[in-house]
Design a protein around this motif. Structure first.
Motif, PDB file in Angstrom:
ATOM      1  N   ALA A 124     -48.378   4.096 134.581  1.00 37.66           N
ATOM      2  CA  ALA A 124     -47.847   5.223 133.812  1.00 37.66           C
ATOM      3  C   ALA A 124     -48.850   6.364 133.753  1.00 37.66           C
ATOM      4  CB  ALA A 124     -47.481   4.757 132.403  1.00 37.66           C
ATOM      5  N   ALA A 125     -50.115   6.034 133.526  1.00 38.35           N
ATOM      6  CA  ALA A 125     -51.147   7.075 133.491  1.00 38.35           C
ATOM      7  C   ALA A 125     -51.328   7.715 134.854  1.00 38.35           C
ATOM      8  CB  ALA A 125     -52.462   6.472 133.004  1.00 38.35           C
ATOM      9  N   ARG A 170     -49.127   8.092 137.234  1.00 38.50           N
ATOM     10  CA  ARG A 170     -47.992   8.975 137.543  1.00 38.50           C
ATOM     11  C   ARG A 170     -48.100  10.304 136.824  1.00 38.50           C
ATOM     12  NH1 ARG A 170     -44.993   4.298 136.776  1.00 38.50           N
ATOM     13  NH2 ARG A 170     -44.325   4.994 134.699  1.00 38.50           N
ATOM     14  N   ARG A 171     -48.767  10.300 135.675  1.00 35.76           N
ATOM     15  CA  ARG A 171     -48.825  11.506 134.850  1.00 35.76           C
ATOM     16  C   ARG A 171     -50.040  12.376 135.139  1.00 35.76           C
ATOM     17  NH1 ARG A 171     -45.888   7.719 132.190  1.00 35.76           N
ATOM     18  NH2 ARG A 171     -44.247   8.439 130.741  1.00 35.76           N
ATOM     19  N   GLU A 222     -46.255   1.663 128.377  1.00 37.74           N
ATOM     20  CA  GLU A 222     -45.878   2.899 129.066  1.00 37.74           C
ATOM     21  C   GLU A 222     -45.231   3.892 128.106  1.00 37.74           C
ATOM     22  OE1 GLU A 222     -42.892   4.444 132.633  1.00 37.74           O
ATOM     23  OE2 GLU A 222     -43.352   2.307 132.424  1.00 37.74           O
ATOM     24  N   GLN A 223     -44.347   3.388 127.268  1.00 40.31           N
ATOM     25  CA  GLN A 223     -43.639   4.270 126.338  1.00 40.31           C
ATOM     26  C   GLN A 223     -44.600   4.893 125.312  1.00 40.31           C
ATOM     27  OE1 GLN A 223     -42.756   1.201 127.218  1.00 40.31           O
ATOM     28  NE2 GLN A 223     -40.864   1.575 128.364  1.00 40.31           N
ATOM     29  N   LEU A 252     -47.847   5.315 125.695  1.00 37.99           N
ATOM     30  CA  LEU A 252     -48.733   6.250 126.387  1.00 37.99           C
ATOM     31  C   LEU A 252     -48.045   7.601 126.571  1.00 37.99           C
ATOM     32  CD1 LEU A 252     -51.386   6.785 127.984  1.00 37.99           C
ATOM     33  CD2 LEU A 252     -50.184   5.978 130.015  1.00 37.99           C
ATOM     34  N   GLY A 253     -46.756   7.579 126.920  1.00 43.94           N
ATOM     35  CA  GLY A 253     -46.029   8.829 127.100  1.00 43.94           C
ATOM     36  C   GLY A 253     -45.927   9.627 125.818  1.00 43.94           C
ATOM     37  N   ALA A 254     -45.628   8.939 124.704  1.00 43.01           N
ATOM     38  CA  ALA A 254     -45.523   9.633 123.421  1.00 43.01           C
ATOM     39  C   ALA A 254     -46.873  10.170 122.966  1.00 43.01           C
ATOM     40  CB  ALA A 254     -44.954   8.679 122.371  1.00 43.01           C
ATOM     41  N   LEU A 303     -49.345  11.051 124.901  1.00 42.80           N
ATOM     42  CA  LEU A 303     -49.697  12.181 125.754  1.00 42.80           C
ATOM     43  C   LEU A 303     -49.060  13.470 125.244  1.00 42.80           C
ATOM     44  CD1 LEU A 303     -51.001  13.312 128.331  1.00 42.80           C
ATOM     45  CD2 LEU A 303     -48.970  12.576 129.596  1.00 42.80           C
ATOM     46  N   GLU A 304     -47.840  13.378 124.688  1.00 45.00           N
ATOM     47  CA  GLU A 304     -47.186  14.553 124.116  1.00 45.00           C
ATOM     48  C   GLU A 304     -47.978  15.101 122.937  1.00 45.00           C
ATOM     49  OE1 GLU A 304     -44.409  16.209 125.012  1.00 45.00           O
ATOM     50  OE2 GLU A 304     -44.282  14.982 126.825  1.00 45.00           O
ATOM     51  N   LEU A 314     -54.525  12.694 129.046  1.00 41.94           N
ATOM     52  CA  LEU A 314     -54.539  11.248 129.233  1.00 41.94           C
ATOM     53  C   LEU A 314     -55.791  10.650 128.598  1.00 41.94           C
ATOM     54  CD1 LEU A 314     -53.390  11.059 132.958  1.00 41.94           C
ATOM     55  CD2 LEU A 314     -52.090  10.256 130.977  1.00 41.94           C
TER      56      LEU A 314
END
Length: 509
Positions: free
Chosen positions: A327-328, A330-331, A462-463, A465-467, A469-470, A475
């Motif tokens: 996940a990291a 990809r971002r 993953e979920q 980490l995405g939140a 990051l917002e 990262l």
């Protein structure tokens, strides 16, 4: 190459070049082969360039009868090469009736008399239709005016020319030209008949594959040779094609960059070719010796084949580590590059029955057999420094990237974030998946610990980490450092330390 199971006609023609074989299919050079040993035929190819005369010479020869060092070659006669039932899968345009088309070959091979009669009938009918067209008054009147005796065309022939001497025929009227003008149009849906190209590259590739398969099936004892199998096809069709070709031939030699094409073959039939730092090598998997190794081979189909064109694999301990790191990765944004840009594929040591550091050396061994460079990515669990865990991983891998002491992937995700940011991310993610927000009622110093416990037990790396990051806009620095280190030491030219212990960016001196 060594050919075995030869047709009787080939054995007769190549008598004198045949050699006894061992049980593994290789030539027995001991001189003590049993009289009943099966025979095989070795062929070799060499190309040489003479700079003085600017000439290239190609030779297909018998290595058993030749001495290249003395420039002595006994070449394979064309008659023998013609007897070998080799089918080359060329990515040519499908459904072509012209002489060089594969469809034309299939039609002619099936019934040459009927095919010839059909083509001749087509020629007669087209000429008759063209004559009718030319005789149309609206066309004939203009043509007569063009070749009138008073005009410049009066001397183009031995006698005066009229409209009756002019016909309109495809490509001059030759049968070959006529068939080149006939191109396939397909009706696949309510849009009606459209030119083949209008249906897209996948349709063209599928029909090309179908022609090749039909040719292979119609050639007795065929040896099928295909390059870049699966290009332009979807995954299931690629696998089906490779499987059908494998079943239709005595031998099938295919190259592919698609895992779907490789799945049609047994693991023992894979040969992976690599070129690391200029050295060309071929790799094959050693058959499993016991049930434990057989279970380990599940990694081949599930993870190593999808990494077919990668230079290196980075092996994480388990599925949570893989999820978070992927996940990291990809971002990442410019100028940072993802691991794929470095030829690296992230995989896990978990084959479905549990991963962990103890599995990494086994996965690394399997990946090395297929020619991958292997980088291990492990956490900073202090227990791993007590025994031989890390030394075993170092010995099995080309490099080892380790998170800071006492840091697992869950803590790595949270580095650089404040308690407030963690609370916001937790309130957005955990309730969405039916979990209570663990940060409610907790003091700021306890927030990170309660979040880590939920991540460790429930997943959602993953979920979360995405939140996060917002909220943070960046990262986690330790995860970025781990990815950067992996990218660096995954390169074949890397000559630095084999083990990279990452520093904790939050530690205070």
């Amino acid at each position: 190459m060594t050919l075995v199971g030869l047709p009787h006609a080939v054995e007769q023609e190549a008598d004198g070049a045949l050699e006894p074989l061992l049980s593994n299919g290789l030539v027995d050079v001991s001189g003590n082969a049993a009289p009943s040993a099966p025979l095989g035929l070795r062929l070799a190819y060499r190309v040489s360039y003479d700079a003085t005369t600017d000439e290239v010479e190609h030779r297909v020869y018998y290595p058993s009868l030749s001495d290249p060092a003395a420039d002595k070659y006994v070449r394979v006669p064309a008659a023998i090469r013609a007897l070998l039932p080799v089918v080359f899968l060329d990515p040519t345009r499908p459904l072509q009736l012209r002489p060089e088309g594969l469809l034309r070959q299939l039609v002619s091979d099936a019934d040459p008399v009927a095919a010839t009669a059909a083509f001749q009938a087509l020629e007669v009918d087209v000429v008759a239709a063209a004559t009718t067209l030319s005789a149309n008054p609206s066309i004939e009147g203009v043509l007569d005016a063009l070749v009138a005796d008073a005009g410049p065309a009066r001397r183009i022939g031995d006698a005066p020319v009229s409209a009756k001497d002019i016909r309109f025929l495809p490509d001059g009227g030759s049968l070959a030209g006529l068939l080149r003008a006939f191109q396939p149009a397909l009706r696949l849906d309510d849009a009606g008949s459209l030119p083949l190209e209008s249906h897209g590259s996948t349709t063209v590739a599928i029909l090309s594959a179908a022609e090749a398969l039909l040719l292979a099936a119609s050639t007795h004892g065929a040896i099928i040779v295909g390059d870049d199998v699966g290009e332009g096809l979807d995954g299931p069709t690629t696998e089906h094609l490779a499987n059908a070709l494998r079943g239709a031939a005595s031998q099938t030699w295919l190259t592919t960059r698609r895992a779907d094409g490789a799945r049609a073959f047994e693991t023992s039939e894979f040969v992976r070719l690599t070129r690391h730092t200029g050295q060309r090598l071929a790799h094959q998997v050693v058959p499993p010796a016991d049930r434990k190794e057989a279970g380990l081979h599940r990694h081949i189909q599930s993870q190593l084949l999808p990494a077919l064109t990668a230079t290196a694999v980075a092996v994480s301990e388990g599925r949570h580590d893989l999820s978070a790191l992927s996940a990291a990765d990809r971002r990442r944004s410019t100028p940072a590059l993802p691991l794929a840009a470095h030829g690296v594929r992230l995989i896990t040591a978990d084959s479905g029955s549990g991963g962990g550091t103890g599995q990494i050396p086994q996965v690394a061994k399997l990946a090395h057999q297929l020619g991958y460079r292997v980088v291990a990515m492990v956490d900073g669990d202090p227990a791993k420094t007590a025994g031989t865990v890390l030394s075993d991983i170092e010995a099995a891998c080309d490099a080892l990237v380790r998170l800071p002491d006492s840091m697992a992937i869950e803590r790595a995700i949270l580095t650089g974030a404040t308690a407030t940011q963690l609370r916001v991310a937790a309130s957005q993610v955990f309730p969405m998946y039916g979990l209570a927000d663990p940060t409610l009622g907790k003091s700021d110093p306890d927030v990170s610990n309660v979040v880590m416990k939920v991540l460790h037990s429930k997943g959602l790396h993953e979920q979360f980490l995405g939140a996060l990051l917002e909220e943070t806009g960046a990262l986690p620095p330790i995860v970025v450092a781990a990815l950067d280190a992996t990218a660096t030491c995954s390169q074949p030219s890397y000559s630095g330390a084999k083990r990279i212990d990452l520093a904790d960016p939050t530690a205070t001196v």
